[in-house]
Design an enzyme around this catalytic site. Structure first.
Site, short mmCIF file in Angstrom:
data_model
loop_
_atom_site.label_atom_id
_atom_site.label_comp_id
_atom_site.label_asym_id
_atom_site.label_seq_id
_atom_site.Cartn_x
_atom_site.Cartn_y
_atom_site.Cartn_z
N GLU A 127 0.67 -1.44 -0.23
CA GLU A 127 0.19 -0.09 0.03
C GLU A 127 1.04 1.01 -0.15
O GLU A 127 2.75 1.22 -0.08
CB GLU A 127 -0.85 -0.06 1.44
CG GLU A 127 -1.54 -1.46 1.52
CD GLU A 127 -3.08 -1.38 2.64
OE1 GLU A 127 -2.52 -0.64 3.33
OE2 GLU A 127 -3.47 -2.29 2.71
N GLY A 242 8.49 -16.27 -2.96
CA GLY A 242 8.65 -15.47 -4.28
C GLY A 242 9.51 -15.50 -4.76
O GLY A 242 10.40 -15.16 -5.47
N ARG A 243 10.79 -15.08 -3.43
CA ARG A 243 12.33 -14.75 -3.44
C ARG A 243 12.85 -15.64 -4.03
O ARG A 243 13.62 -15.33 -4.46
CB ARG A 243 12.57 -14.75 -1.84
CG ARG A 243 12.03 -13.65 -1.65
CD ARG A 243 12.42 -13.20 -0.36
NE ARG A 243 11.54 -11.97 0.17
CZ ARG A 243 10.95 -11.76 1.53
NH1 ARG A 243 10.87 -12.47 2.88
NH2 ARG A 243 10.51 -10.40 1.77
N GLU A 363 9.70 -7.82 -4.08
CA GLU A 363 9.71 -8.59 -3.20
C GLU A 363 10.90 -8.80 -2.06
O GLU A 363 11.17 -9.76 -0.99
CB GLU A 363 9.92 -10.54 -4.18
CG GLU A 363 8.18 -10.60 -4.44
CD GLU A 363 7.62 -11.63 -5.67
OE1 GLU A 363 8.33 -13.09 -4.59
OE2 GLU A 363 7.30 -11.40 -6.68
N GLU A 367 17.22 -4.85 1.32
CA GLU A 367 18.07 -4.35 2.63
C GLU A 367 16.85 -5.09 3.76
O GLU A 367 16.93 -5.83 4.73
CB GLU A 367 17.25 -3.03 3.42
CG GLU A 367 18.15 -1.91 2.30
CD GLU A 367 18.40 -1.70 0.79
OE1 GLU A 367 17.84 -1.67 0.47
OE2 GLU A 367 19.73 -2.25 0.70
N1 CAA Z 1 6.80 -17.27 6.87
C1 CAA Z 1 6.04 -17.82 8.10
N2 CAA Z 1 5.37 -16.45 9.22
C2 CAA Z 1 6.65 -15.64 9.28
C3 CAA Z 1 7.88 -15.31 8.52
C4 CAA Z 1 8.05 -16.49 7.34
N3 CAA Z 1 8.49 -16.49 6.50
N4 CAA Z 1 7.79 -14.74 8.96
C5 CAA Z 1 7.64 -14.18 9.55
N5 CAA Z 1 7.11 -14.46 9.99
C6 CAA Z 1 5.88 -14.49 11.46
C7 CAA Z 1 6.03 -14.24 12.38
O1 CAA Z 1 6.13 -15.48 13.89
C8 CAA Z 1 5.25 -13.30 13.03
O2 CAA Z 1 4.15 -14.29 13.76
P1 CAA Z 1 4.05 -13.99 15.77
O3 CAA Z 1 3.80 -12.96 15.83
O4 CAA Z 1 3.05 -15.32 15.66
O5 CAA Z 1 5.02 -14.87 16.15
C9 CAA Z 1 4.89 -12.65 12.12
O6 CAA Z 1 5.04 -13.71 11.53
C10 CAA Z 1 5.30 -11.43 12.24
O7 CAA Z 1 6.01 -11.11 11.94
P2 CAA Z 1 7.60 -9.94 12.58
O8 CAA Z 1 6.82 -9.06 13.34
O9 CAA Z 1 8.60 -10.27 12.50
O10 CAA Z 1 7.08 -9.12 11.50
P3 CAA Z 1 7.38 -7.43 10.76
O11 CAA Z 1 6.58 -6.64 10.65
O12 CAA Z 1 8.63 -7.57 11.89
O13 CAA Z 1 8.59 -8.27 9.03
C11 CAA Z 1 9.60 -8.20 7.40
C12 CAA Z 1 8.84 -8.62 8.85
C13 CAA Z 1 10.76 -9.43 6.96
C14 CAA Z 1 10.13 -7.09 7.81
C15 CAA Z 1 8.41 -7.89 6.61
O14 CAA Z 1 7.31 -6.93 6.69
C16 CAA Z 1 9.24 -7.82 4.92
O15 CAA Z 1 8.90 -9.42 4.66
N6 CAA Z 1 8.18 -6.56 4.44
C17 CAA Z 1 9.07 -6.89 2.91
C18 CAA Z 1 7.92 -7.22 2.56
C19 CAA Z 1 7.52 -7.85 0.60
O16 CAA Z 1 8.69 -7.84 0.51
N7 CAA Z 1 6.54 -6.66 0.20
C20 CAA Z 1 6.37 -7.09 -1.46
C21 CAA Z 1 5.72 -7.36 -1.94
S1 CAA Z 1 5.30 -8.12 -3.33
C22 CAA Z 1 5.64 -7.19 -4.73
O17 CAA Z 1 6.69 -7.37 -4.59
C23 CAA Z 1 5.32 -7.23 -6.03
C24 CAA Z 1 5.00 -7.56 -6.77
O18 CAA Z 1 3.65 -7.61 -7.71
C25 CAA Z 1 5.84 -9.08 -7.50
#
Ligand code: CAA
Length: 388
Positions: A127, A242-243, A363, A367
């Protein structure tokens, strides 16, 4: 340890390479220059089984393993990244989570049409205020009787304007923050699903990147993917896979750059000989080949871990981080070897250079990959245990 491809993986590689040579290459340059969405090539990807490579055969897919998907992604990306991103979103971000988290009815309803490419999917998470911090999304889903009412805006949605099915992430319980996010299967012809602005991008010129507005969009209860509150973990688990797809895309671009640069260096003469005879060029080619090979090994390993049902979050992030950063270094060198010609649209390296840039961004930026890797190293925990 066996580094050979299986018979099936070899066959998929050959199928992809033939498709690239015979059907993709003759069209890619013009479509990219004119930024035209490649409908016909997307349809053909469905026909050759590349739009749902890992979907089990019982649901109409090819039933191949994840390494096969990576092999196919590498070849298609070597041809044209605008097409491979469409394929990557379909396979990794749409088919995979439905196959993993979907109910029997959802799998039956959607997987077969996705596998043939008759239905195209998109993944609507990002978003305007929630990019890297994906857990801060604001789109709301309010339960009203037998439906959810979705309201909010999504951006940077690959396939967004052509998709028939969107996986939309929205907040069902604001008090629970990230644990209050849910995932929905939204058919894009639902009233209130509105495609907005299309991005005019540096690269991936022929793939669409759309804004989506959800304006009282009514989604039936049975289209909740997983349980209420499971959405964020589904989103992150989906991005792990996806990564691997994007690492394979970066790998394909890198391999394409290497092949173009090598051919050019052998053919181009300066100072009375082929420039490939000069050590300055040889060292660039050697570094390009070494980094491409390392990216391949890391990407295949991440795919293998995933298909064996082992933990792969860290290895997928490492593969994506390395392949994407290496791909940009390699594209830079490929253009450098081409000299001024590489800066013109007559040579494929100009397109590779622009397309490479996105791989460190979407994705999860480089960083964010480092953050994921570091958290895994420091916390040494496996977070996805409770997910099916
Ligand atoms: N698999 C499953 N669950 C997971 C996980 C994983 N890999 N990683 C974390 N979780 C769980 C955690 O255990 C936690 O659950 P609990 O609270 O029950 O313990 C919950 O998810 C939240 O985890 P975090 O507190 O670690 O989350 P965070 O807010 O700190 O964020 C982040 C983690 C890695 C930064 C994440 O926000 C992230 O990956 N950000 C990048 C987003 C992204 O890649 N966006 C791309 C969108 S798609 C695109 O690019 C467009 C397209 O169309 C191609």
């Amino acid at each position: 340890m066996d580094f050979d491809l299986t018979e099936e993986q070899r066959l998929i590689k050959e199928t992809a390479a033939t498709f690239v040579t015979k059907e993709l290459k003759p069209r890619a340059h013009r479509l990219d220059r004119d930024a035209v969405y490649p409908s016909e090539l997307v349809r053909r990807l469905g026909e050759i089984g590349f739009m749902g490579i890992c979907i089990p055969q019982e649901f109409g897919g090819s039933g191949a393993d994840l390494v096969s998907y990576v092999v196919a992604m590498e070849e298609i990306s070597k041809g044209w990244a605008s097409l491979s991103v469409i394929m990557s979103v379909q396979n990794s971000l749409v088919c995979a989570p439905i196959a993993r988290f979907g109910s029997a009815a959802q799998k039956k309803k959607y997987l077969a049409s996705l596998a043939t490419g008759e239905m195209l999917g998109c993944y609507a998470l990002t978003e305007p205020g929630a990019g890297s911090d994906a857990g801060s999304i604001q789109t709301q889903a309010k339960r009203v009787g037998s439906e959810y009412l979705l309201n909010g805006s999504k951006i940077f949605t690959t396939n967004g304007s052509h998709a028939n099915l969107a996986i939309v992430y929205a907040v069902t319980n604001p008090a629970r923050e990230k644990k209050g996010i849910s995932a929905f299967l939204v058919e894009t012809n639902t009233p209130g699903f509105v495609v907005g602005k299309l991005e005019d991008k540096l690269g991936l010129r022929a793939s669409d990147t759309a804004s989506i507005h959800l304006d009282n969009c009514r989604v039936p209860l049975e289209n909740l993917l997983g349980g209420e509150g499971d959405g964020f973990r589904i989103a992150l688990a989906t991005l792990d896979g996806g990564r691997i797809g994007i690492a394979a895309q970066a790998l394909g671009i890198a391999q394409g750059c290497l092949e173009e640069a090598l051919a050019y260096a052998k053919e181009r003469e300066q100072f009375g000989q082929a420039i490939a005879n000069f050590q300055a060029i040889q060292w660039m080619l050697a570094d390009m080949a070494t980094e491409t090979d390392a990216a391949r090994l890391m990407t295949y390993r991440a795919a293998w871990l995933a298909q064996e049902g082992k933990n792969f979050t860290k290895e997928a992030a490492m593969a994506k981080l390395f392949a994407a950063e290496a791909c940009n270094r390699i594209a830079y060198k490929a253009l450098q070897i081409h000299g001024g010609y590489g800066y013109t649209k007559e040579f494929a390296v100009e397109r590779f250079f622009r397309d490479a840039r996105i791989t460190t961004l979407y994705e999860g930026t480089s960083e964010i990959q480092r953050l994921v890797i570091a958290r895994k190293l420091i916390r040494a925990e496996e977070v996805a245990d409770e997910l099916p």
